[in-house]
Design a protein around this motif. Structure first.
Motif, PDB file in Angstrom:
ATOM      1  N   ALA A 105      11.591   0.924  -2.648  1.00 15.75           N
ATOM      2  CA  ALA A 105      11.944   0.446  -1.302  1.00 15.75           C
ATOM      3  C   ALA A 105      10.761  -0.258  -0.642  1.00 15.75           C
ATOM      4  O   ALA A 105      10.927  -1.337  -0.047  1.00 15.75           O
ATOM      5  N   GLN A 106       9.579   0.312  -0.756  1.00 15.36           N
ATOM      6  CA  GLN A 106       8.396  -0.295  -0.133  1.00 15.36           C
ATOM      7  C   GLN A 106       8.054  -1.646  -0.767  1.00 15.36           C
ATOM      8  O   GLN A 106       7.773  -2.618  -0.055  1.00 15.36           O
ATOM      9  N   PHE A 107       8.074  -1.706  -2.088  1.00 13.93           N
ATOM     10  CA  PHE A 107       7.761  -2.987  -2.746  1.00 13.93           C
ATOM     11  C   PHE A 107       8.815  -4.043  -2.407  1.00 13.93           C
ATOM     12  O   PHE A 107       8.481  -5.190  -2.133  1.00 13.93           O
ATOM     13  N   SER A 154       0.828  -1.213   0.000  1.00  8.57           N
ATOM     14  CA  SER A 154       0.000   0.000   0.000  1.00  8.57           C
ATOM     15  C   SER A 154       0.861   1.260   0.000  1.00  8.57           C
ATOM     16  O   SER A 154       0.584   2.216  -0.728  1.00  8.57           O
ATOM     17  N   ARG A 155       1.905   1.243   0.806  1.00  8.41           N
ATOM     18  CA  ARG A 155       2.804   2.400   0.851  1.00  8.41           C
ATOM     19  C   ARG A 155       3.525   2.574  -0.484  1.00  8.41           C
ATOM     20  O   ARG A 155       3.752   3.695  -0.937  1.00  8.41           O
ATOM     21  N   GLY A 156       3.895   1.462  -1.110  1.00 13.73           N
ATOM     22  CA  GLY A 156       4.537   1.533  -2.418  1.00 13.73           C
ATOM     23  C   GLY A 156       3.622   2.156  -3.455  1.00 13.73           C
ATOM     24  O   GLY A 156       4.034   3.010  -4.243  1.00 13.73           O
ATOM     25  N   ASP A 163       7.243   9.133  -6.435  1.00 17.49           N
ATOM     26  CA  ASP A 163       8.440   8.882  -5.631  1.00 17.49           C
ATOM     27  C   ASP A 163       8.903   7.464  -5.954  1.00 17.49           C
ATOM     28  O   ASP A 163       8.601   6.511  -5.239  1.00 17.49           O
ATOM     29  N   TRP A 164       9.592   7.339  -7.076  1.00 18.58           N
ATOM     30  CA  TRP A 164       9.955   6.021  -7.597  1.00 18.58           C
ATOM     31  C   TRP A 164      10.896   5.279  -6.662  1.00 18.58           C
ATOM     32  O   TRP A 164      10.745   4.070  -6.467  1.00 18.58           O
ATOM     33  N   LEU A 205       5.306  -6.991  -7.944  1.00 15.47           N
ATOM     34  CA  LEU A 205       6.472  -7.171  -8.820  1.00 15.47           C
ATOM     35  C   LEU A 205       6.347  -6.312 -10.071  1.00 15.47           C
ATOM     36  O   LEU A 205       7.323  -5.696 -10.506  1.00 15.47           O
ATOM     37  N   VAL A 206       5.155  -6.261 -10.653  1.00 15.90           N
ATOM     38  CA  VAL A 206       4.932  -5.421 -11.832  1.00 15.90           C
ATOM     39  C   VAL A 206       5.196  -3.954 -11.478  1.00 15.90           C
ATOM     40  O   VAL A 206       5.882  -3.230 -12.210  1.00 15.90           O
ATOM     41  N   ASN A 207       4.666  -3.525 -10.344  1.00 11.10           N
ATOM     42  CA  ASN A 207       4.881  -2.141  -9.922  1.00 11.10           C
ATOM     43  C   ASN A 207       6.355  -1.864  -9.643  1.00 11.10           C
ATOM     44  O   ASN A 207       6.859  -0.788  -9.978  1.00 11.10           O
TER      45      ASN A 207
END
Length: 134
Positions: free
Chosen positions: A57-59, A41-43, A51-52, A78-80
């Protein structure tokens, strides 16, 4: 009421039977699943804010908590992640991540589309065409 046996196996870790008997394995799984969902969710929020690096980092943190990729959103995460890596210019790593997404969900159109885009960036045009046709 008796306490569950907390003996350890030959490796020094509690045995699986002990973890199942006292419920700790299930609690740990549910706790990890919550952490994974929070990271994903944060990602997604970081992506909305463009904020790529933060999204990456989140993912990654969420995926570390889900090494077997069993979370319902693992493929999309993973896609994101692949998309974020592409935005950051790390096309070689994005390629690997899209491959992982396809391993998790071979029907993911987003994973094949991302892989095709990444292959174009890597000048792998034939592979890009093959990915786009799936």
């Amino acid at each position: 009421m008796s306490q569950p046996d907390t003996s350890h196996n030959s490796d020094g870790y509690p045995s699986l039977d002990d973890s199942v008997a006292d419920g700790s394995w299930g609690d740990a799984f549910l706790s990890a699943s919550g952490v994974v969902s929070t990271c994903f969710s944060r990602g997604a929020q970081c992506m909305r804010e463009e904020d790529w690096a933060g999204a990456e980092a989140q993912f990654r943190n969420g995926l570390i908590e889900d090494p077997l990729r069993r979370h319902a959103l693992a493929s999309m995460a993973l896609v994101n992640l692949g998309f974020c890596l592409g935005k950051l210019g790390d096309h070689a790593d994005a390629y690997k991540v899209y491959q992982q997404a396809i391993e998790v969900d071979a029907e993911s159109e987003a994973a094949y589309s991302g892989l095709a885009r990444t292959c174009i960036n890597l000048k792998r045009y034939q592979e890009a065409l093959q990915s786009a046709e799936r």
